[in-house]
Design an enzyme around this catalytic site. Structure first.
Site: not given
Ligand SMILES: NC(=O)c1ccc[n+]([C@@H]2O[C@H](COP(=O)([O-])OP(=O)(O)OC[C@H]3O[C@@H](n4cnc5c(N)ncnc54)[C@H](OP(=O)(O)O)[C@@H]3O)[C@@H](O)[C@H]2O)c1
Length: 245
Positions: A156, A191
């Site tokens: 990532y 989120t």
């Protein structure tokens, strides 16, 4: 400051989280928004939550496809309804929660394909449109992990470091055509991506402002980048001060 009234904004990852918050804020400023994600159902409920000014021709659209697929972009770019692009936000992304030696080849491929290749395709396909218009604004969403790294987030972090490098290179390439390119570098934001994270209270204690960020706070930074006509090659941290630690 450039007004967003009547401007067409494309937002990948616009169905949820940071992308949707950006779309909501841009729509509230009078922009037409096209939301991009993989799931048509989520996109439809997202687009229905966007503001439409009364008695204005404001329109919003959805496009369901995987941003890592070249043919998805080719289909979108040939859609006659979607010919102008004033602001392009690349927020589609997937995360990782595994050490590299335990990360499957398919997960490695999916993270790079979505976060980095998807952003590259998006810019590659929209830049010629913006060049013809002699204007445009690209806002890519990276991550603080791009510069600071993160345990269990090697691929990532590599994908997001690529997004920073991509954006800075584009700033060199496209500025002369009136196109601005900037990158947002969020820290930890509330989120779906962070909802299952362990040890949130320990993490919050490490953040100088003492909490995770809100999607609206990131959206506000995106609005600044969209509207400020001299903002170009900004690498804008929005991390509650975590980058200082
Ligand atoms: N949350 C954080 O703490 C944080 C921090 C730094 C950076 N970021 C970055 O900010 C961006 C938004 O993150 P978020 O937290 O809002 O994530 P999120 O809530 O999980 O939303 C991710 C969005 O990306 C879309 N997406 C994922 N893979 C896709 C694909 N292959 N093709 C098209 N759309 C795809 C998802 O839609 P579908 O699943 O329906 O396709 C969804 O709209 C990401 O790039 C993320 O890396 C987040």
């Amino acid at each position: 400051m450039q007004s967003l009234v009547g401007k067409h904004c494309f937002i990948t990852g616009g169905s949820r989280g940071i992308g949707l918050a950006i779309a909501r804020l841009f729509a509230a400023q009078g922009a037409d928004c096209t939301l991009i994600g993989r799931d048509e159902h989520t996109l439809l409920s997202a687009v229905n939550s966007l503001h439409r000014q009364e008695r204005s021709p404001q329109q919003h659209y959805t496009a369901a496809f995987d941003v890592s697929t070249k043919n998805g972009w080719e289909k979108l770019i040939s859609d006659s309804k979607l010919q102008t692009c004033d602001v392009l936000v690349n927020a589609a992304g997937v995360s990782q929660n595994s050490f590299l030696f335990n990360t499957s080849t398919s997960d490695v491929n999916q993270i790079i394909a979505t976060n980095l290749t998807g952003t590259i395709w998006s810019c590659k396909y929209f830049i010629p449109k913006m060049m013809k218009q002699r204007k445009g604004c690209i806002i890519n969403v990276a991550s603080l992990l791009a510069t600071h790294g993160g345990r269990g987030a090697s691929v990532y972090a590599a994908s997001k470091a690529g997004v920073v490098g991509l954006t800075r290179s584009l700033a060199w390439e496209v500025g002369r055509f009136g196109i601005r390119a900037n990158v947002l570098v969020p820290g930890y934001i509330q989120t779906d991506m962070t909802k299952d994270m362990d040890q949130k209270s320990e993490l919050s204690a490490l953040i100088p402002l003492g909490r995770l960020g809100l999607v609206e706070e990131v959206a506000n930074a995106a609005l600044f980048l969209a509207q400020n006509s001299y903002a170009h090659n900004c690498v804008l941290n929005i991390d509650g001060g975590l980058s200082a630690t």
